[in-house]
Design an enzyme around this catalytic site. Structure first.
Site, short mmCIF file in Angstrom:
data_model
loop_
_atom_site.label_atom_id
_atom_site.label_comp_id
_atom_site.label_asym_id
_atom_site.label_seq_id
_atom_site.Cartn_x
_atom_site.Cartn_y
_atom_site.Cartn_z
N ASP A 87 6.89 4.19 3.18
CA ASP A 87 7.10 5.33 4.06
C ASP A 87 8.61 5.45 4.31
OD1 ASP A 87 5.91 7.38 5.85
OD2 ASP A 87 6.62 6.10 7.46
N ASP A 104 0.82 -1.20 0.00
CA ASP A 104 0.00 0.00 0.00
C ASP A 104 0.86 1.27 0.00
OD1 ASP A 104 0.88 -0.49 2.60
OD2 ASP A 104 -1.05 -0.14 3.56
N ARG A 154 -10.32 1.93 6.90
CA ARG A 154 -9.95 1.10 5.75
C ARG A 154 -11.03 1.09 4.67
NH1 ARG A 154 -5.39 -2.07 7.07
NH2 ARG A 154 -5.37 -2.83 9.21
P1 IMP Z 1 7.71 1.76 6.24
O1 IMP Z 1 8.33 0.46 6.68
O2 IMP Z 1 8.08 2.90 7.14
O3 IMP Z 1 7.97 2.08 4.79
O4 IMP Z 1 6.18 1.64 6.46
C1 IMP Z 1 5.39 0.97 5.62
C2 IMP Z 1 4.12 0.53 6.31
O5 IMP Z 1 3.69 1.43 7.31
C3 IMP Z 1 3.04 0.45 5.29
O6 IMP Z 1 2.90 -0.88 4.88
C4 IMP Z 1 1.83 0.92 6.02
O7 IMP Z 1 1.12 -0.19 6.52
C5 IMP Z 1 2.35 1.73 7.17
N1 IMP Z 1 2.20 3.17 6.86
C6 IMP Z 1 3.15 4.02 6.43
N2 IMP Z 1 2.67 5.23 6.22
C7 IMP Z 1 1.36 5.15 6.51
C8 IMP Z 1 0.28 6.10 6.46
O8 IMP Z 1 0.42 7.28 6.07
N3 IMP Z 1 -0.94 5.63 6.82
C9 IMP Z 1 -1.15 4.35 7.23
N4 IMP Z 1 -0.19 3.43 7.27
C10 IMP Z 1 1.05 3.84 6.92
MG MG Z 2 1.49 -2.18 5.32
#
Ligand code: IMP
Ligand code: MG
Length: 172
Positions: free
Chosen positions: A101, A98, A163
């Site tokens: 980040d 999805d 969601r």
């Molecule tokens: P990362 O490991 O920091 O890249 O985070 C990725 C995961 O964090 C994604 O799979 C999302 O489930 C969650 N995430 C990151 N940003 C958001 C956001 O803005 N809203 C909701 N979930 C997020």
């Molecule tokens: Mg996720």
């Protein structure tokens, strides 16, 4: 009560993006039988729309990683909570996520899968927040680039809420 998200990406724009991604994937995987691996739970709505737009034979599997819990910032630690049922070796694998980040989740999973010797390994993400990356990430198929906002809707949650929304919006 719960905050009403501010509209960021409309349902219509999401549909267009999913159709564009499906066109790219269909072109690249012509005569192939890719395995799409959704990262639970956030990707399930996106993946459901994507396979229908793809309109070709694909296999679907899921992997669940440790999540954000109740906070809106990543812990920096990623681990597999629910593993794959599929053989990865020799398969054309597309990871479906999805949001990217910090990039920690996808970089962990891409490294994990690469060790299982797939024939090819690509990443498809609906939303990317490049200003938040902590590690280098290469997204092969990307829907949207967004600023540093916490988004919800279209399968993406905050504490399991929002969601169901058809649009993607942001909350404070
Ligand atoms: P990362 O490991 O920091 O890249 O985070 C990725 C995961 O964090 C994604 O799979 C999302 O489930 C969650 N995430 C990151 N940003 C958001 C956001 O803005 N809203 C909701 N979930 C997020
Ligand atoms: Mg996720």
């Amino acid at each position: 009560m719960f905050q009403q998200p501010q509209l960021l990406i409309t349902q219509e724009k999401i549909c267009q993006a999913v159709a564009k991604l499906a066109t790219e994937i269909r072109r690249d995987y012509k005569d192939k039988h890719p395995l799409l691996i959704g990262i639970l739970k956030g990707s399930f709505v996106f993946l459901a729309d994507l396979i229908r737009e793809l309109d070709m034979h694909v296999e679907v599997d899921f992997i669940k990683l440790s999540s954000y819990g109740t906070s809106t910032t990543t812990s920096g630690k990623v681990k597999i909570v629910h593993g794959l049922k599929s053989m990865i070796k020799g398969r054309d694998v597309i990871v479906v996520e999805d949001i990217v980040d910090t990039g920690l989740t996808v970089s962990f999973i891409m490294n994990y899968l690469r060790k299982k010797k797939p024939a090819s390994l690509k990443l498809c993400a609906l939303v990317d927040k490049p200003s938040r990356h902590n590690v280098p990430v290469n997204i092969d198929y990307l829907g949207f680039t967004i600023p540093d906002k916490f988004v919800v809707g279209y399968g993406i949650d905050w504490n399991e809420r929002y969601r169901y929304l058809r649009d993607i919006g942001f909350i404070d």
